[in-house]
Write a protein that holds these residues in place. Structure first.
Motif, PDB file in Angstrom:
ATOM      1  N   GLN A  80      44.410  33.311  37.681  1.00 50.91           N
ATOM      2  CA  GLN A  80      43.526  34.076  36.796  1.00 50.91           C
ATOM      3  C   GLN A  80      42.155  33.421  36.681  1.00 50.91           C
ATOM      4  OE1 GLN A  80      45.323  34.843  32.975  1.00 50.91           O
ATOM      5  NE2 GLN A  80      47.273  35.394  33.911  1.00 50.91           N
ATOM      6  N   LYS A  84      38.606  35.176  38.025  1.00 54.71           N
ATOM      7  CA  LYS A  84      37.463  35.389  37.112  1.00 54.71           C
ATOM      8  C   LYS A  84      36.210  34.673  37.612  1.00 54.71           C
ATOM      9  CE  LYS A  84      40.165  36.175  32.972  1.00 54.71           C
ATOM     10  NZ  LYS A  84      39.740  37.413  32.368  1.00 54.71           N
ATOM     11  N   GLN A  87      34.827  36.640  40.655  1.00 54.59           N
ATOM     12  CA  GLN A  87      34.218  37.901  40.228  1.00 54.59           C
ATOM     13  C   GLN A  87      32.904  37.653  39.497  1.00 54.59           C
ATOM     14  OE1 GLN A  87      37.451  39.631  38.024  1.00 54.59           O
ATOM     15  NE2 GLN A  87      38.291  40.644  39.835  1.00 54.59           N
ATOM     16  N   ARG A  88      32.875  36.648  38.627  1.00 53.07           N
ATOM     17  CA  ARG A  88      31.654  36.347  37.872  1.00 53.07           C
ATOM     18  C   ARG A  88      30.507  35.969  38.803  1.00 53.07           C
ATOM     19  NH1 ARG A  88      29.458  31.708  36.323  1.00 53.07           N
ATOM     20  NH2 ARG A  88      31.301  30.474  36.792  1.00 53.07           N
TER      21      ARG A  88
END
Length: 131
Positions: A80, A84, A87-88
């Motif tokens: 996870q 993240k 993607q960020r």
């Protein structure tokens, strides 16, 4: 640490990212544990406990579906966190620039008849890579 590593990779030109949790195959395991004890003796037990947590209580798991990503809560948290961060940073998780690879200009190489080994002074038909 993970977002910093992914960010550094992006800044160096990476367009996609993947991860593999620590794997300790049979030959590597004792070397890694020895290195860990020498350089980080205060953390060695904790690190190995985390490795076992992600490997179903073992130090190494060869199960194809779990060996790269691990299992259990810690492995899921790492996944996870990684997703993240990627993607960020606007990176791609799956294919990156290779999804746009243009193969329309690819031409099959000419087929050359096999050469006899005697032409190269070798006993086998295998040619040297750099000759």
């Amino acid at each position: 640490m993970l977002p910093v590593s992914v960010e550094a990779a992006r800044d160096a030109g990476a367009v996609s990212a993947h991860y593999v949790v620590l794997r300790l195959p049979w030959e590597v395991n004792p070397l890694f544990q020895q290195w860990l004890e020498i350089h980080f003796p205060e953390r060695a037990r904790r690190v190995m406990n985390r490795v076992r947590d992600m490997r179903g209580g073992k130090e190494y798991g060869s199960d194809f579906s779990k060996r790269m990503s691990g299992e259990a809560v810690l492995a899921d948290l790492i996944r996870q966190h990684f997703v993240k961060a990627v993607q960020r940073l606007g990176m791609n998780l799956s294919s990156g620039r290779f999804a746009e690879l243009d193969t329309s200009r690819f031409k099959r190489p000419l087929v050359v008849p096999p050469l006899k080994a005697q032409q190269f002074g070798k006993a086998t038909g295998q040619l040297d890579l750099f000759s």
